[in-house]
Design a protein around this motif. Sequence first.
Motif, PDB file in Angstrom:
ATOM      1  N   LEU A  39       0.822  -1.219   0.000  1.00  0.00           N
ATOM      2  CA  LEU A  39       0.000   0.000   0.000  1.00  0.00           C
ATOM      3  C   LEU A  39       0.859   1.273   0.000  1.00  0.00           C
ATOM      4  CD1 LEU A  39      -2.591  -1.284   2.597  1.00  0.00           C
ATOM      5  CD2 LEU A  39      -2.739  -1.369   0.099  1.00  0.00           C
ATOM      6  N   ILE A  40       1.741   1.356  -0.988  1.00  0.00           N
ATOM      7  CA  ILE A  40       2.656   2.494  -1.057  1.00  0.00           C
ATOM      8  C   ILE A  40       2.306   3.473  -2.181  1.00  0.00           C
ATOM      9  CG2 ILE A  40       4.572   1.220  -0.033  1.00  0.00           C
ATOM     10  CD1 ILE A  40       5.711   0.906  -2.890  1.00  0.00           C
ATOM     11  N   ARG A  41       1.344   3.108  -2.996  1.00  0.00           N
ATOM     12  CA  ARG A  41       0.969   3.968  -4.124  1.00  0.00           C
ATOM     13  C   ARG A  41      -0.437   4.523  -3.922  1.00  0.00           C
ATOM     14  NH1 ARG A  41       5.288   3.029  -6.864  1.00  0.00           N
ATOM     15  NH2 ARG A  41       6.080   0.970  -7.358  1.00  0.00           N
ATOM     16  N   TYR A  90      -3.404   2.455  -5.037  1.00  0.00           N
ATOM     17  CA  TYR A  90      -3.791   1.317  -4.196  1.00  0.00           C
ATOM     18  C   TYR A  90      -4.606   1.781  -2.982  1.00  0.00           C
ATOM     19  CZ  TYR A  90      -0.073  -0.966  -6.911  1.00  0.00           C
ATOM     20  OH  TYR A  90       0.721  -1.441  -7.925  1.00  0.00           O
ATOM     21  N   THR A  91      -4.202   2.882  -2.381  1.00  0.00           N
ATOM     22  CA  THR A  91      -4.967   3.361  -1.220  1.00  0.00           C
ATOM     23  C   THR A  91      -6.321   3.924  -1.660  1.00  0.00           C
ATOM     24  OG1 THR A  91      -3.814   5.504  -1.239  1.00  0.00           O
ATOM     25  CG2 THR A  91      -2.927   3.774   0.196  1.00  0.00           C
ATOM     26  N   LYS A  92      -6.398   4.425  -2.886  1.00  0.00           N
ATOM     27  CA  LYS A  92      -7.694   4.895  -3.394  1.00  0.00           C
ATOM     28  C   LYS A  92      -8.677   3.731  -3.513  1.00  0.00           C
ATOM     29  CE  LYS A  92     -10.040   7.820  -6.669  1.00  0.00           C
ATOM     30  NZ  LYS A  92     -11.284   7.521  -6.031  1.00  0.00           N
ATOM     31  N   ILE A  93      -8.196   2.572  -3.874  1.00  0.00           N
ATOM     32  CA  ILE A  93      -9.051   1.384  -3.927  1.00  0.00           C
ATOM     33  C   ILE A  93      -9.640   1.116  -2.540  1.00  0.00           C
ATOM     34  CG2 ILE A  93      -9.029  -1.139  -4.201  1.00  0.00           C
ATOM     35  CD1 ILE A  93      -6.933  -0.640  -6.487  1.00  0.00           C
ATOM     36  N   LEU A  94      -8.825   1.232  -1.506  1.00  0.00           N
ATOM     37  CA  LEU A  94      -9.316   1.033  -0.139  1.00  0.00           C
ATOM     38  C   LEU A  94     -10.334   2.107   0.233  1.00  0.00           C
ATOM     39  CD1 LEU A  94      -6.024   0.088   1.756  1.00  0.00           C
ATOM     40  CD2 LEU A  94      -7.672  -1.435   0.647  1.00  0.00           C
ATOM     41  N   ASP A  95     -10.012   3.370  -0.081  1.00  0.00           N
ATOM     42  CA  ASP A  95     -10.948   4.475   0.196  1.00  0.00           C
ATOM     43  C   ASP A  95     -12.301   4.211  -0.459  1.00  0.00           C
ATOM     44  OD1 ASP A  95      -8.929   5.911   1.505  1.00  0.00           O
ATOM     45  OD2 ASP A  95      -8.493   7.161  -0.249  1.00  0.00           O
ATOM     46  N   ASP A  96     -12.269   3.919  -1.747  1.00  0.00           N
ATOM     47  CA  ASP A  96     -13.511   3.718  -2.499  1.00  0.00           C
ATOM     48  C   ASP A  96     -14.306   2.531  -1.968  1.00  0.00           C
ATOM     49  OD1 ASP A  96     -12.780   5.886  -4.045  1.00  0.00           O
ATOM     50  OD2 ASP A  96     -12.147   4.674  -5.776  1.00  0.00           O
ATOM     51  N   SER A  97     -13.608   1.465  -1.621  1.00  0.00           N
ATOM     52  CA  SER A  97     -14.295   0.278  -1.114  1.00  0.00           C
ATOM     53  C   SER A  97     -14.908   0.531   0.260  1.00  0.00           C
ATOM     54  CB  SER A  97     -13.339  -0.903  -1.061  1.00  0.00           C
ATOM     55  OG  SER A  97     -14.032  -2.058  -0.648  1.00  0.00           O
ATOM     56  N   GLU A 149      -5.776  -6.182 -10.113  1.00  0.00           N
ATOM     57  CA  GLU A 149      -5.981  -5.478 -11.384  1.00  0.00           C
ATOM     58  C   GLU A 149      -5.075  -4.249 -11.480  1.00  0.00           C
ATOM     59  OE1 GLU A 149     -10.120  -4.451 -11.816  1.00  0.00           O
ATOM     60  OE2 GLU A 149     -10.751  -6.552 -11.726  1.00  0.00           O
ATOM     61  N   ALA A 150      -4.988  -3.495 -10.396  1.00  0.00           N
ATOM     62  CA  ALA A 150      -4.160  -2.284 -10.395  1.00  0.00           C
ATOM     63  C   ALA A 150      -2.682  -2.628 -10.552  1.00  0.00           C
ATOM     64  CB  ALA A 150      -4.398  -1.486  -9.117  1.00  0.00           C
ATOM     65  N   ILE A 151      -2.239  -3.664  -9.876  1.00  0.00           N
ATOM     66  CA  ILE A 151      -0.839  -4.093 -10.007  1.00  0.00           C
ATOM     67  C   ILE A 151      -0.560  -4.496 -11.448  1.00  0.00           C
ATOM     68  CG2 ILE A 151       0.827  -5.905  -9.386  1.00  0.00           C
ATOM     69  CD1 ILE A 151      -0.626  -5.971  -6.593  1.00  0.00           C
TER      70      ILE A 151
END
Length: 184
Positions: free
Chosen positions: A27-29, A32-39, A89-91
């Motif tokens: 979770l350094i990018r 990736y953290t936006k995926i967590l926020d949105d979820s 998917e993001a990776i």
Amino acid sequence: MSEKYKVINSTVPTFVTCTIIDWVDLLIRPAYTKILDDSLNHCIREKGLSVHGYVYMTSHIHLIVSSPEGTLPSIMRDFKKFTSKKLVEAIDTASESRKIWLLKKFAFSAARLKRGKDYKIWKDGFHPIILDTYVKVEQRLNYTHDNPVAAEYVYHERDWRNSSYAFYEDNNPNRSEVLVEPLW
């Protein structure tokens, strides 16, 4: 499973930790953290989750959450399942310098479990701890916000972007990417 890790009452604030397999610093990018926020925001709007505090570290996340409908275990299961797919998917599509290594690492973790999944990002469970007193709530919220300082990523909690600290410092909902519901 141990009694101390079972959710007894989802309506009470609960401290949970979700950890990346082998403590990989995933979770350094911002993507990736936006995926967590949105979820998390989706779970708040659509599943009845209340997020009272959070911090995303590089290899794990801490949340203080509750669910008035009493469905915290299923919400956490769905959150981890959805974010796993989106993170893979993001990776795979982003310009990730560790792409091959990350995908091989998560594929190896899935293959060891033989559950038919291609990739495993999160460790099993979420280690819930019921916060049934003000003292416990305050201690865990402070612990959550202090995590980046203790890890020596920043000098002050307000400097860590992926946290609810700024929300509590300013009591301003616009200071958090996640829709935080204050504890007091």
